[in-house]
Design a protein around this motif. Structure first.
Motif, mmCIF file in Angstrom:
data_model
loop_
_atom_site.group_PDB
_atom_site.id
_atom_site.type_symbol
_atom_site.label_atom_id
_atom_site.label_comp_id
_atom_site.label_asym_id
_atom_site.label_seq_id
_atom_site.Cartn_x
_atom_site.Cartn_y
_atom_site.Cartn_z
ATOM 1 N N CYS A 192 0.826 -1.213 0.000
ATOM 2 C CA CYS A 192 0.000 0.000 0.000
ATOM 3 C C CYS A 192 0.856 1.257 0.000
ATOM 4 O O CYS A 192 0.625 2.185 -0.786
ATOM 5 C CB CYS A 192 -0.915 0.010 1.217
ATOM 6 N N SER A 193 1.817 1.307 0.874
ATOM 7 C CA SER A 193 2.640 2.499 1.024
ATOM 8 C C SER A 193 3.414 2.802 -0.255
ATOM 9 O O SER A 193 3.355 3.918 -0.776
ATOM 10 C CB SER A 193 3.595 2.316 2.203
ATOM 11 N N PHE A 194 4.126 1.826 -0.789
ATOM 12 C CA PHE A 194 4.945 2.081 -1.968
ATOM 13 C C PHE A 194 4.094 2.298 -3.213
ATOM 14 O O PHE A 194 4.488 3.032 -4.117
ATOM 15 C CB PHE A 194 5.967 0.968 -2.169
ATOM 16 N N SER A 195 2.924 1.690 -3.255
ATOM 17 C CA SER A 195 1.999 1.947 -4.364
ATOM 18 C C SER A 195 1.532 3.399 -4.315
ATOM 19 O O SER A 195 1.498 4.087 -5.340
ATOM 20 C CB SER A 195 0.794 1.001 -4.285
ATOM 21 N N SER A 196 1.180 3.872 -3.127
ATOM 22 C CA SER A 196 0.703 5.254 -3.007
ATOM 23 C C SER A 196 1.822 6.258 -3.291
ATOM 24 O O SER A 196 1.565 7.337 -3.827
ATOM 25 C CB SER A 196 0.109 5.501 -1.616
ATOM 26 N N LYS A 197 3.042 5.927 -2.944
ATOM 27 C CA LYS A 197 4.162 6.841 -3.172
ATOM 28 C C LYS A 197 4.466 6.982 -4.654
ATOM 29 O O LYS A 197 4.788 8.067 -5.132
ATOM 30 C CB LYS A 197 5.370 6.395 -2.359
ATOM 31 N N MET A 198 4.338 5.876 -5.386
ATOM 32 C CA MET A 198 4.488 5.957 -6.834
ATOM 33 C C MET A 198 3.370 6.819 -7.419
ATOM 34 O O MET A 198 3.619 7.730 -8.212
ATOM 35 C CB MET A 198 4.455 4.571 -7.466
ATOM 36 N N LEU A 199 2.137 6.530 -7.022
ATOM 37 C CA LEU A 199 0.989 7.273 -7.536
ATOM 38 C C LEU A 199 1.099 8.759 -7.200
ATOM 39 O O LEU A 199 0.856 9.617 -8.048
ATOM 40 C CB LEU A 199 -0.316 6.695 -6.981
ATOM 41 N N ALA A 200 1.493 9.078 -5.979
ATOM 42 C CA ALA A 200 1.603 10.475 -5.556
ATOM 43 C C ALA A 200 2.740 11.205 -6.266
ATOM 44 O O ALA A 200 2.716 12.430 -6.357
ATOM 45 C CB ALA A 200 1.781 10.562 -4.043
ATOM 46 N N THR A 201 3.704 10.474 -6.780
ATOM 47 C CA THR A 201 4.750 11.106 -7.589
ATOM 48 C C THR A 201 4.196 11.411 -8.979
ATOM 49 O O THR A 201 4.372 12.506 -9.495
ATOM 50 C CB THR A 201 5.991 10.190 -7.679
ATOM 51 N N LEU A 202 3.514 10.435 -9.561
ATOM 52 C CA LEU A 202 2.943 10.633 -10.895
ATOM 53 C C LEU A 202 1.792 11.629 -10.886
ATOM 54 O O LEU A 202 1.581 12.340 -11.867
ATOM 55 C CB LEU A 202 2.473 9.280 -11.454
ATOM 56 N N CYS A 203 1.056 11.658 -9.782
ATOM 57 C CA CYS A 203 -0.126 12.533 -9.634
ATOM 58 C C CYS A 203 -0.072 13.169 -8.251
ATOM 59 O O CYS A 203 -0.600 12.609 -7.288
ATOM 60 C CB CYS A 203 -1.413 11.721 -9.768
ATOM 61 N N PRO A 204 0.582 14.309 -8.101
ATOM 62 C CA PRO A 204 0.846 14.881 -6.771
ATOM 63 C C PRO A 204 -0.381 15.290 -5.963
ATOM 64 O O PRO A 204 -0.248 15.622 -4.796
ATOM 65 C CB PRO A 204 1.733 16.085 -7.054
ATOM 66 N N ASP A 205 -1.556 15.247 -6.565
ATOM 67 C CA ASP A 205 -2.765 15.533 -5.800
ATOM 68 C C ASP A 205 -3.253 14.319 -5.018
ATOM 69 O O ASP A 205 -4.190 14.434 -4.221
ATOM 70 C CB ASP A 205 -3.889 16.036 -6.719
ATOM 71 N N PHE A 206 -2.627 13.170 -5.243
ATOM 72 C CA PHE A 206 -2.991 11.974 -4.492
ATOM 73 C C PHE A 206 -2.151 11.889 -3.221
ATOM 74 O O PHE A 206 -0.959 12.204 -3.239
ATOM 75 C CB PHE A 206 -2.794 10.709 -5.339
ATOM 76 N N PRO A 207 -2.760 11.440 -2.132
ATOM 77 C CA PRO A 207 -2.029 11.382 -0.858
ATOM 78 C C PRO A 207 -1.148 10.137 -0.730
ATOM 79 O O PRO A 207 -1.362 9.129 -1.405
ATOM 80 C CB PRO A 207 -3.157 11.332 0.176
ATOM 81 N N GLN A 229 -7.818 -6.977 -0.013
ATOM 82 C CA GLN A 229 -9.229 -6.616 -0.179
ATOM 83 C C GLN A 229 -9.594 -5.387 0.668
ATOM 84 O O GLN A 229 -10.370 -4.536 0.236
ATOM 85 C CB GLN A 229 -10.139 -7.790 0.185
ATOM 86 N N ASN A 230 -9.021 -5.284 1.855
ATOM 87 C CA ASN A 230 -9.328 -4.161 2.749
ATOM 88 C C ASN A 230 -8.567 -2.882 2.383
ATOM 89 O O ASN A 230 -8.977 -1.785 2.767
ATOM 90 C CB ASN A 230 -9.033 -4.538 4.197
ATOM 91 N N ALA A 231 -7.473 -3.035 1.653
ATOM 92 C CA ALA A 231 -6.649 -1.880 1.302
ATOM 93 C C ALA A 231 -7.369 -0.932 0.352
ATOM 94 O O ALA A 231 -7.250 0.289 0.486
ATOM 95 C CB ALA A 231 -5.333 -2.336 0.683
ATOM 96 N N LEU A 232 -8.094 -1.476 -0.576
ATOM 97 C CA LEU A 232 -8.732 -0.620 -1.584
ATOM 98 C C LEU A 232 -9.763 0.322 -0.965
ATOM 99 O O LEU A 232 -9.700 1.540 -1.196
ATOM 100 C CB LEU A 232 -9.332 -1.477 -2.696
ATOM 101 N N PRO A 233 -10.707 -0.176 -0.144
ATOM 102 C CA PRO A 233 -11.633 0.777 0.478
ATOM 103 C C PRO A 233 -10.952 1.710 1.490
ATOM 104 O O PRO A 233 -11.391 2.848 1.675
ATOM 105 C CB PRO A 233 -12.685 -0.107 1.149
ATOM 106 N N LEU A 234 -9.879 1.256 2.122
ATOM 107 C CA LEU A 234 -9.184 2.129 3.068
ATOM 108 C C LEU A 234 -8.515 3.296 2.325
ATOM 109 O O LEU A 234 -8.570 4.439 2.793
ATOM 110 C CB LEU A 234 -8.162 1.351 3.894
ATOM 111 N N TYR A 235 -7.921 3.039 1.168
ATOM 112 C CA TYR A 235 -7.340 4.141 0.402
ATOM 113 C C TYR A 235 -8.436 5.087 -0.080
ATOM 114 O O TYR A 235 -8.250 6.313 -0.065
ATOM 115 C CB TYR A 235 -6.489 3.643 -0.767
#
Length: 189
Positions: free
Chosen positions: A94-109, A133-139
């Protein structure tokens, strides 16, 4: 909506002590578009250090190959990134996925243990499949929190304080400024 109580003076003082992190983030954001992420070892070392990526060489190779691919194709989604890594590594990243996404799209946390703590959230599950399964709704919950929080007067005052303290980083997105303030604020009790 839950509003974290950020001691803004303590958070800003913490960021001033670790201003190198703001400088490194600026370097990441100003350079990633102009290099081959799958080959540039200098960038990878900087990104790994900033985001504390401590995975083996095969994992990192897969990570940066996909980072480069998604940078050049289209904006990926958190579910796509998370599932790609889960299917390949068997890990719920979850963490590293979000960090990649937030780099590509800085409006994402960013999703990390500190943000979860400050927002009083927790990923539940006793095995990888349940956590996945729980990660997707938590994000989605984290995204929803940012959408509701950013327009508030509290968020606006935090962002103004960040801008006053670090005018050279006014161009950071509001989401990223709140990320930094959550990260630098003291642990909740």
């Amino acid at each position: 909506m839950f509003e974290p109580k950020i001691d803004i003076q303590q958070a800003l003082a913490g960021l001033r002590k670790r201003e190198k992190g703001l400088i490194t983030y600026e370097k990441i954001m100003s350079s990633y578009k102009n290099i081959n992420l799958s080959e540039d070892m200098s960038f990878q070392r900087m990104f790994n250090g900033f985001y504390r990526i401590r995975r083996n060489e095969d994992w990192r190779k897969f990570y940066y190959e996909n980072f480069e691919k998604w940078k050049n194709e289209s904006t990926p989604t958190f579910p796509l990134i998370l599932e790609t890594f889960y299917r390949h590594t068997g890990r719920v990243e979850c963490s590293f996925s979000s960090k990649m996404l937030a780099t590509l799209c800085p409006d994402f946390p960013i999703w990390d243990s500190i943000v979860l703590d400050r927002l009083q959230l927790r990923l539940r599950g006793t095995n990888c499949e349940t956590k996945f399964q729980n990660a997707l709704p938590l994000y989605e919950h984290i995204l929803q929190w940012y959408q509701e929080f950013l327009p508030t007067q509290t968020a606006k005052s935090y962002i103004a304080a960040f801008d006053d303290a670090f005018p050279q980083y006014k161009h950071f997105t509001p989401t990223k400024k709140i990320d930094f303030l959550l990260w630098a604020s003291p642990k909740t009790k």
